[in-house]
Scaffold this active site. Structure first.
Site, mmCIF file in Angstrom:
data_model
loop_
_atom_site.group_PDB
_atom_site.id
_atom_site.type_symbol
_atom_site.label_atom_id
_atom_site.label_comp_id
_atom_site.label_asym_id
_atom_site.label_seq_id
_atom_site.Cartn_x
_atom_site.Cartn_y
_atom_site.Cartn_z
ATOM 1 N N CYS A 84 22.147 -12.800 4.571
ATOM 2 C CA CYS A 84 21.605 -12.096 5.731
ATOM 3 C C CYS A 84 20.776 -13.098 6.524
ATOM 4 O O CYS A 84 20.176 -14.003 5.948
ATOM 5 C CB CYS A 84 20.708 -10.943 5.268
ATOM 6 S SG CYS A 84 20.028 -9.968 6.625
ATOM 7 N N ASN A 140 10.053 -4.090 -4.866
ATOM 8 C CA ASN A 140 10.503 -4.894 -5.994
ATOM 9 C C ASN A 140 9.926 -6.285 -5.790
ATOM 10 O O ASN A 140 10.198 -6.907 -4.762
ATOM 11 C CB ASN A 140 12.036 -5.005 -5.983
ATOM 12 C CG ASN A 140 12.685 -3.793 -6.601
ATOM 13 O OD1 ASN A 140 12.362 -3.403 -7.712
ATOM 14 N ND2 ASN A 140 13.595 -3.187 -5.864
ATOM 15 N N GLU A 179 27.169 -8.153 -3.744
ATOM 16 C CA GLU A 179 26.864 -7.213 -4.808
ATOM 17 C C GLU A 179 26.707 -5.804 -4.289
ATOM 18 O O GLU A 179 26.620 -5.574 -3.081
ATOM 19 C CB GLU A 179 25.628 -7.642 -5.568
ATOM 20 C CG GLU A 179 24.373 -7.673 -4.749
ATOM 21 C CD GLU A 179 23.242 -8.274 -5.559
ATOM 22 O OE1 GLU A 179 22.581 -7.518 -6.264
ATOM 23 O OE2 GLU A 179 23.040 -9.496 -5.489
ATOM 24 N N CYS A 193 17.670 -5.757 -4.288
ATOM 25 C CA CYS A 193 18.915 -6.090 -3.652
ATOM 26 C C CYS A 193 19.056 -7.611 -3.460
ATOM 27 O O CYS A 193 18.136 -8.262 -2.998
ATOM 28 C CB CYS A 193 18.789 -5.427 -2.296
ATOM 29 S SG CYS A 193 20.214 -5.326 -1.401
ATOM 30 N N CYS A 230 12.641 -9.763 1.127
ATOM 31 C CA CYS A 230 14.024 -9.458 0.755
ATOM 32 C C CYS A 230 14.746 -10.670 0.166
ATOM 33 O O CYS A 230 14.756 -11.748 0.758
ATOM 34 C CB CYS A 230 14.773 -8.938 1.980
ATOM 35 S SG CYS A 230 16.463 -8.491 1.614
ATOM 36 N N GLU A 244 22.725 -7.288 7.328
ATOM 37 C CA GLU A 244 22.226 -6.371 8.358
ATOM 38 C C GLU A 244 23.460 -5.767 9.037
ATOM 39 O O GLU A 244 24.171 -6.464 9.777
ATOM 40 C CB GLU A 244 21.347 -7.153 9.348
ATOM 41 C CG GLU A 244 21.017 -6.426 10.637
ATOM 42 C CD GLU A 244 20.505 -4.994 10.452
ATOM 43 O OE1 GLU A 244 19.593 -4.775 9.643
ATOM 44 O OE2 GLU A 244 21.050 -4.095 11.128
ATOM 45 N N SER A 249 21.550 1.501 7.150
ATOM 46 C CA SER A 249 20.170 1.037 7.172
ATOM 47 C C SER A 249 20.060 -0.212 8.033
ATOM 48 O O SER A 249 20.820 -1.159 7.863
ATOM 49 C CB SER A 249 19.730 0.741 5.744
ATOM 50 O OG SER A 249 18.384 0.345 5.711
ATOM 51 N N CYS A 261 13.650 -11.185 6.509
ATOM 52 C CA CYS A 261 12.520 -10.357 6.057
ATOM 53 C C CYS A 261 11.873 -11.013 4.836
ATOM 54 O O CYS A 261 12.565 -11.430 3.912
ATOM 55 C CB CYS A 261 12.988 -8.940 5.709
ATOM 56 S SG CYS A 261 13.723 -8.074 7.095
ATOM 57 N N CYS A 310 26.222 1.799 -2.836
ATOM 58 C CA CYS A 310 25.486 0.973 -1.886
ATOM 59 C C CYS A 310 26.322 -0.267 -1.584
ATOM 60 O O CYS A 310 26.672 -1.028 -2.482
ATOM 61 C CB CYS A 310 24.144 0.594 -2.502
ATOM 62 S SG CYS A 310 23.187 -0.519 -1.479
ATOM 63 N N SER A 348 14.370 0.422 8.626
ATOM 64 C CA SER A 348 13.419 -0.277 7.756
ATOM 65 C C SER A 348 12.181 -0.611 8.571
ATOM 66 O O SER A 348 12.166 -1.586 9.311
ATOM 67 C CB SER A 348 14.070 -1.552 7.208
ATOM 68 O OG SER A 348 15.178 -1.197 6.423
ATOM 69 N N LEU A 349 11.165 0.201 8.420
ATOM 70 C CA LEU A 349 9.972 0.057 9.266
ATOM 71 C C LEU A 349 8.916 -0.791 8.558
ATOM 72 O O LEU A 349 8.475 -1.807 9.083
ATOM 73 C CB LEU A 349 9.437 1.455 9.602
ATOM 74 C CG LEU A 349 8.504 1.553 10.792
ATOM 75 C CD1 LEU A 349 9.134 1.026 12.059
ATOM 76 C CD2 LEU A 349 8.057 2.995 11.002
ATOM 77 N N HIS A 350 8.500 -0.360 7.391
ATOM 78 C CA HIS A 350 7.631 -1.132 6.500
ATOM 79 C C HIS A 350 6.244 -1.461 7.039
ATOM 80 O O HIS A 350 5.519 -2.244 6.417
ATOM 81 C CB HIS A 350 8.310 -2.453 6.078
ATOM 82 C CG HIS A 350 9.639 -2.275 5.425
ATOM 83 N ND1 HIS A 350 9.886 -1.313 4.482
ATOM 84 C CD2 HIS A 350 10.822 -2.941 5.588
ATOM 85 C CE1 HIS A 350 11.149 -1.391 4.087
ATOM 86 N NE2 HIS A 350 11.743 -2.353 4.751
HETATM 87 N N1 SAH Z 1 19.457 -5.026 6.648
HETATM 88 C C1 SAH Z 1 19.328 -3.618 6.435
HETATM 89 C C2 SAH Z 1 19.943 -3.124 5.146
HETATM 90 C C3 SAH Z 1 19.752 -3.913 3.889
HETATM 91 S S1 SAH Z 1 18.209 -3.869 3.055
HETATM 92 C C4 SAH Z 1 17.903 -3.193 6.576
HETATM 93 O O1 SAH Z 1 17.048 -4.040 6.795
HETATM 94 O O2 SAH Z 1 17.627 -2.011 6.522
HETATM 95 C C5 SAH Z 1 18.086 -2.260 2.373
HETATM 96 C C6 SAH Z 1 16.641 -1.781 2.225
HETATM 97 O O3 SAH Z 1 15.983 -2.445 1.130
HETATM 98 C C7 SAH Z 1 15.804 -2.068 3.451
HETATM 99 O O4 SAH Z 1 14.970 -0.974 3.736
HETATM 100 C C8 SAH Z 1 15.002 -3.262 3.009
HETATM 101 O O5 SAH Z 1 13.883 -3.430 3.815
HETATM 102 C C9 SAH Z 1 14.721 -2.918 1.555
HETATM 103 N N2 SAH Z 1 14.283 -4.023 0.717
HETATM 104 C C10 SAH Z 1 14.648 -5.314 0.775
HETATM 105 N N3 SAH Z 1 13.992 -6.038 -0.152
HETATM 106 C C11 SAH Z 1 13.220 -5.186 -0.836
HETATM 107 C C12 SAH Z 1 12.298 -5.324 -1.916
HETATM 108 N N4 SAH Z 1 12.050 -6.513 -2.485
HETATM 109 N N5 SAH Z 1 11.688 -4.215 -2.364
HETATM 110 C C13 SAH Z 1 11.923 -3.007 -1.797
HETATM 111 N N6 SAH Z 1 12.763 -2.823 -0.778
HETATM 112 C C14 SAH Z 1 13.393 -3.897 -0.290
#
Ligand code: SAH
Length: 357
Positions: free
Chosen positions: A111, A292, A91, A335, A118, A162, A193, A115, A104, A216-218
């Protein structure tokens, strides 16, 4: 045997394919131009009819097609569900900004990074996408946009997958993307990303492809990061941030840190202050994303007030920060969710021939 996907090949490789068909070299440039416009072989006007037929019969030229589309009534955002030649689904999202259209892209089917927040990773990685399948997503969107006299101007590799776990195909895709005879999108209009695969980040800094790196640090520390992202068990935050500093040094581009605010996990002002401490002296910008909700994992987003408090704490510590605008709120959540909804409905992992027709 699978057909060769011509969209994944660069002009030199096309020249090789054409020479095996007994065609002159100059046809490679013509063919490359047509392929990247998304034109079907039958319509490649300046190629001889015999060659057009052989291409149509023996090669793959258009590896992606749109299976379903949702358009947001709020802001015109479009969400695409694409089908690949083997029936796999991916998608993507097309965002309409005042400065242009941003697409995007997905880089893998699923993947394998795992995470916790995700949706793309819930069923693991099915396979890597080819360079042609990444380009194909742009060609699909360009066909839609052409109806309005527009095209894709910016690309973000932030869909499912990824990108650095599919390193060779992503690098190949980026080189095809900025080729002057192709779609011709400059590296400054591309963001990649990553969840932070350190060796690949170091290698990527040497490719001379100065895209914007989003990390993607979080989390403000290793403990919280490890609770959210399995990749953090492989590479410490210090190692990841060191690779980011290297990227800034090599490319001259600031790094964007993605930070999804998760209720009760990483969203307090003290987390913001700890984060600011880690990012000191790093040329960067922080992008706050309200999570989300992913009900499968029991993680929840935060209130506006919590977002503001977090942002303020970062700003006070001298960190440049914005809150990511939410787009297409009425058409989908995170996503990977459109694909999941579709798969759940059909009870299948792929589309069947019938649905594809
Ligand atoms: N694998 C890569 C790119 C895909 S994810 C990465 O990890 O960066 C794209 C972005 O969306 C990343 O920053 C990821 O952490 C974030 N993401 C994934 N699920 C999410 C969610 N439920 N809410 C908010 N951001 C999310």
């Amino acid at each position: 045997m699978d057909k060769v996907d011509l969209l994944s090949l660069n002009p030199d490789e096309l020249e090789q394919v054409l020479s095996e068909l007994g065609e002159p070299k100059f046809r490679a440039k013509q063919l490359f131009g047509w392929l990247h416009k998304g034109v079907a072989p039958e319509e490649m006007r300046n190629l001889p009819a015999g060659l057009r037929t052989r291409i149509a019969e023996n090669f793959l030229t258009n590896p992606v097609r749109i299976l379903e589309e949702k358009v947001s009534k709020l802001d015109g955002t479009r969400k695409f569900l694409y089908a690949l030649e083997d029936g796999n689904l991916i998608e993507g999202v097309l965002m309409r900004y005042h400065y242009g259209n941003t697409l995007c892209l997905s880089t893998q089917v699923g993947c394998r990074m795992g995470c916790r927040f995700c949706a793309s990773t819930l069923e693991g990685c099915v396979r890597n996408l080819t360079a042609g399948e990444m380009l194909g997503q742009i060609l699909c969107a360009n066909r839609k946009l052409a109806e309005e006299g527009e095209r894709v101007g910016n690309v973000v590799l932030m869909g499912s997958g990824e990108p650095l776990d599919n390193y060779d195909n992503v690098v190949r895709f980026l080189r095809l993307l900025h080729h002057p005879d192709g779609v011709c999108i400059g590296m400054r209009s591309v963001s990649l990303s990553t969840c932070g695969l350190v060796p690949q980040m170091l290698a990527f800094a040497e490719e001379n492809l100065p895209v914007t790196l989003s990390l993607s640090l979080h989390a403000p520390d290793d403990e919280i990061r490890r609770s959210l992202m399995p990749v953090a068990n492989r590479y410490s935050m210090d190692e990841v941030l060191c690779a980011c500093r290297n990227y800034v040094k090599k490319t001259g581009r600031r790094v964007i840190f993605e930070y999804a605010l998760i209720h009760g996990v990483n969203s307090l002002p003290e987390h913001a202050r700890a984060l600011a401490g880690k990012l000191r002296n790093l040329q960067c910008h922080v992008n706050l994303i309200p999570l989300n909700d992913v009900p499968e994992r029991g993680l929840k987003g935060v209130s506006e007030k919590e977002i503001d408090r977090f942002r303020q704490a970062l700003e006070e510590a001298g960190i440049s920060v914005t809150r990511r605008r939410e787009m297409g709120d009425d058409i989908d959540g995170a996503c990977g969710q459109l694909r999941r909804h579709y798969l759940k409905q059909s009870g299948e992992n792929r589309v069947t021939g019938e649905e594809q027709a």
